[in-house]
Design a protein around this motif. Structure first.
Motif, mmCIF file in Angstrom:
data_model
loop_
_atom_site.group_PDB
_atom_site.id
_atom_site.type_symbol
_atom_site.label_atom_id
_atom_site.label_comp_id
_atom_site.label_asym_id
_atom_site.label_seq_id
_atom_site.Cartn_x
_atom_site.Cartn_y
_atom_site.Cartn_z
ATOM 1 N N GLY A 94 -3.257 1.620 -3.948
ATOM 2 C CA GLY A 94 -4.400 2.137 -3.433
ATOM 3 C C GLY A 94 -3.993 3.897 -3.801
ATOM 4 O O GLY A 94 -5.001 4.593 -3.482
ATOM 5 N N GLN B 285 -3.268 9.039 1.964
ATOM 6 C CA GLN B 285 -3.690 8.896 0.693
ATOM 7 C C GLN B 285 -2.532 9.620 -0.185
ATOM 8 O O GLN B 285 -2.518 11.118 -0.017
ATOM 9 C CB GLN B 285 -5.011 9.306 0.468
ATOM 10 N N THR C 148 -7.900 3.823 -9.254
ATOM 11 C CA THR C 148 -7.022 3.530 -8.098
ATOM 12 C C THR C 148 -6.273 2.211 -8.553
ATOM 13 O O THR C 148 -6.690 1.391 -9.093
ATOM 14 C CB THR C 148 -8.322 2.728 -7.098
ATOM 15 N N ARG D 203 0.984 -1.333 -0.011
ATOM 16 C CA ARG D 203 0.177 -0.130 0.001
ATOM 17 C C ARG D 203 0.780 1.231 -0.179
ATOM 18 O O ARG D 203 1.851 1.265 0.825
ATOM 19 C CB ARG D 203 -0.715 0.059 1.322
ATOM 20 N N ALA E 214 -13.346 11.081 -3.857
ATOM 21 C CA ALA E 214 -12.754 9.702 -3.994
ATOM 22 C C ALA E 214 -11.896 9.323 -2.883
ATOM 23 O O ALA E 214 -11.725 8.255 -2.252
ATOM 24 C CB ALA E 214 -12.040 9.512 -5.349
ATOM 25 N N ALA E 215 -11.083 10.283 -2.620
ATOM 26 C CA ALA E 215 -9.990 10.103 -1.508
ATOM 27 C C ALA E 215 -10.663 9.922 -0.026
ATOM 28 O O ALA E 215 -10.291 9.152 0.716
ATOM 29 C CB ALA E 215 -9.015 11.269 -1.460
ATOM 30 N N SER F 284 -9.500 -0.785 -11.429
ATOM 31 C CA SER F 284 -10.860 -0.321 -11.174
ATOM 32 C C SER F 284 -11.213 1.240 -11.428
ATOM 33 O O SER F 284 -10.502 2.048 -10.833
ATOM 34 C CB SER F 284 -11.109 -0.421 -9.879
ATOM 35 N N LEU G 110 -4.533 7.225 -5.808
ATOM 36 C CA LEU G 110 -5.627 7.369 -6.707
ATOM 37 C C LEU G 110 -5.070 8.274 -8.066
ATOM 38 O O LEU G 110 -4.096 9.086 -7.558
ATOM 39 C CB LEU G 110 -6.544 8.377 -5.902
ATOM 40 N N ARG H 281 -13.553 8.667 0.350
ATOM 41 C CA ARG H 281 -14.256 7.411 0.395
ATOM 42 C C ARG H 281 -12.966 6.216 0.755
ATOM 43 O O ARG H 281 -13.211 5.106 1.514
ATOM 44 C CB ARG H 281 -14.864 6.998 -0.940
ATOM 45 N N GLN H 282 -11.905 6.545 -0.118
ATOM 46 C CA GLN H 282 -10.919 5.589 0.253
ATOM 47 C C GLN H 282 -10.405 5.426 1.654
ATOM 48 O O GLN H 282 -9.957 4.479 2.095
ATOM 49 C CB GLN H 282 -9.725 5.988 -0.741
ATOM 50 N N LEU H 283 -10.280 6.581 2.273
ATOM 51 C CA LEU H 283 -10.005 6.891 3.748
ATOM 52 C C LEU H 283 -11.042 6.415 4.574
ATOM 53 O O LEU H 283 -10.846 6.303 5.945
ATOM 54 C CB LEU H 283 -9.632 8.240 4.035
ATOM 55 N N GLU H 284 -12.316 6.232 4.229
ATOM 56 C CA GLU H 284 -13.587 6.002 4.941
ATOM 57 C C GLU H 284 -13.554 7.088 5.930
ATOM 58 O O GLU H 284 -13.980 6.858 7.100
ATOM 59 C CB GLU H 284 -13.264 4.573 5.581
#
Ligand code: FAD
Length: 549
Positions: free
Chosen positions: A364, A218, A360, A197, A386-387, A348, A366, A389-392
């Motif tokens: 990981g 990220q 992505t 990652r 998008a970042a 994806s 972006l 979302r990726q980082l929740e």
């Protein structure tokens, strides 16, 4: 905006590290910082040194895309155009355009009228700016030098001109004002991988060679034409080919050689592509673009070739046949790479619009590719979404659309003008400050007041010492090329690229940045090479070239 020392960053962790300081990267940094995220942006050369200083300098819907039925994308760009007028009022100017109709063109009067009606309505501002259809006689009355043969008429509509480099710089400064750290002349040379990652980046300072590691929750890749190179950091050099860049060249002519007051869209005599001669924001000049050819070379070495210049001179002589122009009439030129996206198998991918793609990678990271200057705010918003979302991370609403970029506080311009006039700043100099720096002209005025020699004009187009000092103190201007190309745009609009026999701007930079004589000479030689690559008559003595207006 202050450039952080590399040592200050070592070992720090940011929410986001953005790679690339073109319009996409700086708009992303601004959006994220305005949401309260901690952000570091890293740019290997200077902000806007890539495509973002080499566009057609339009904030536009892209009327010609209606030909290929891209209604949604055009409507989206028109809405962004209107937002850009509010966010960057000092760097955007609404101008009339003619979409020309000549015999043999695929466009008919009926279809053009329909397309322009869509353009008016989709912008949401059709009451303010409405198109009109002009007869051949009306076009000739407004632009008497345009080719008359086969002329049917034109559709007059409105679009927006900008200074793309300044738009990028002031967006970068807006990011810094919101709390982002921005580092130019520093390259991301590696990713910090932890169990595959991406958890940060390795950064090399381009001046000192020093390397630091910075951690990030990220990593965002906004490197435009360099996207494949950056993806290769992630994938160990085995990145599939995802970009298909094409080169676009523009040339600059004097209005007195090419008398045109309204921007026109028409077709090239060589291949029938849509091309555009546009009167520049600098009143005495017109630029013509653009070529569109496949490019497989080094993205760091994009420049016009003789064939590009010939193609654009053909457009010029076809548009105004009496002009009879040759290479000696070219004031300057520029070339940029369109970061077009090829299909990306195995990733994806979320296709967020017809124009740009966010994907992505395996680590990981972006990546955003494609897009336009005009849509940069929207692209940035989607990229930061998008970042998140990726980082929740819980979604924070972006305030970028309601926040002017740096210098965009239009309400202050009148007071600055009055204060500058009473400090003795000539009207033409105030105009040029306000056009370049907007509300930040106030800070240039402070420099002007600090010492009497700051008032001295040391370059073309009213370049004062005060401006150079301001650019170094406030805009991370670290080389002669930074000053001439991205801070003042003299590279584009002056036949000598802004250099004068005295080269007082080099001496001023040397004092401010502590350059030795050798370093000053190196800077000058480097910039002269760049100017020469973009001037076909650069080898000729100045007095044999067409004189400056
Ligand atoms: P860039 O501006 O190229 O920025 C990418 C940056 O990443 C570069 O500065 C580069 O130095 C940096 N970088 C690369 N690798 C690294 C690394 N390892 N570490 C750190 N930094 C790195 N759009 C419009 O809206 N209107 C127009 O009129 C228009 N006309 C155009 C005309 C032409 C000829 C072209 C080519 C494009 C035009 N566009 C226009 C599109 C627009 O200019 C681009 O979409 C936009 O400028 C791309 O910005 P970017 O930030 O993605 O890329």
């Amino acid at each position: 905006m202050r450039r952080p020392a590399l040592g200050e960053l070592a070992g720090l962790e940011f929410d986001l590290v953005v790679i690339g300081g073109g319009i996409t990267g700086v708009a992303t940094a601004r959006d994220a910082a305005l949401r309260g995220m901690s952000v570091l942006l890293v740019e290997k050369d200077d902000f806007a040194s890539g495509t973002s200083s080499r566009s057609s300098k339009l904030v536009h819907g892209g009327l010609r895309y209606l030909e290929t039925y891209q209604f949604k994308m055009v409507a989206e760009s028109l809405r962004e155009r209107e937002r850009m007028l509010l966010m960057a009022p000092h760097l955007t100017e609404v101008r009339p355009f003619f979409y020309m109709l000549y015999e043999g063109y695929p466009e008919t009067r009926f279809l053009l009228n329909l397309g322009l009606t869509f353009y008016d309505v989709a912008s949401g501002e059709w009451r303010k700016r409405r198109h009109s259809m002009l007869s051949a006689g009306e076009v000739r009355q407004r632009e008497p030098h345009l080719r008359a043969e086969g002329l049917i008429g034109a559709g007059q509509y409105y679009d927006v001109l900008t200074d793309d480099a300044r738009l990028t710089i002031d967006t970068a400064k807006g990011a810094a004002e919101a709390g982002a750290r921005l580092l130019n002349h520093a390259e991301v040379v590696g990713l910090l991988l932890d169990g595959g990652r991406a958890r940060g980046v390795r950064i090399a300072d381009r001046f000192t060679g020093d390397v630091v590691e910075v951690h990030a929750r990220q990593v965002l890749n906004a490197t435009g034409p360099w996207t494949e190179h950056t993806r290769a950091l992630e994938e160990g050099g085995g990145a599939a080919r995802r970009m298909r860049p094409t080169k676009g060249v523009h040339i600059v002519l004097r209005k007195r050689d090419f008398p045109l007051n309204t921007a026109v869209f028409l077709r090239s005599p060589d291949d029938n592509r849509v091309v555009w001669p546009i009167p520049s924001l600098e009143d005495d000049l017109v630029y013509i673009g653009t070529t569109d050819t496949d490019y497989t070379g080094d993205p760091d070495d994009v420049h016009p070739e003789p064939a590009d210049l010939r193609y654009l001179l053909n457009v010029a002589n076809h548009t105004i046949p009496d002009a009879k122009l040759d290479e000696s009439h070219i004031v300057g030129s520029w070339a940029g790479l369109r970061p077009l996206v090829a299909p990306a198998p195995g990733t994806s991918t979320s296709n967020t619009s017809r124009e740009h793609v966010i994907s992505t990678g395996p680590s990981g990271m972006l990546t955003i590719s494609g897009g336009k200057l005009t849509g940069s705010r929207l692209m940035a918003r989607q990229f930061v979404d998008a970042a998140e979302r990726q980082l929740e991370r819980p979604h924070a609403r972006s305030t970028a659309v309601r926040t002017p970029i740096s210098g965009g506080q239009v309400g202050t311009f009148g007071q600055i003008r009055t204060r500058a006039a009473s400090a003795g700043v000539p009207g033409a100099v105030i105009d040029s400050w306000l056009r370049r720096y907007g509300a930040n002209a106030e800070k240039v005025l402070e420099v002007w007041r600090e010492s009497p020699d700051a008032a001295e004009v040391i370059g073309p187009r009213h370049l004062t010492r005060a401006e150079v000092r301001y650019c170094v103190a406030e805009e991370e201007c670290l080389t002669l090329t930074d000053l001439m190309v991205r801070r003042t745009s003299l590279f584009f609009w002056d036949p000598a690229g802004g250099l004068t026999p005295e080269n007082a701007m080099v001496a001023e930079l040397a004092t401010l940045l502590g350059w030795s004589i050798e370093e000053s000479e190196r800077q000058l030689a480097q910039y002269r090479r760049l100017v020469a690559l973009h001037r076909p008559t650069a080898g000729q003595p100045a007095d044999e070239r067409a004189p400056q207006a």
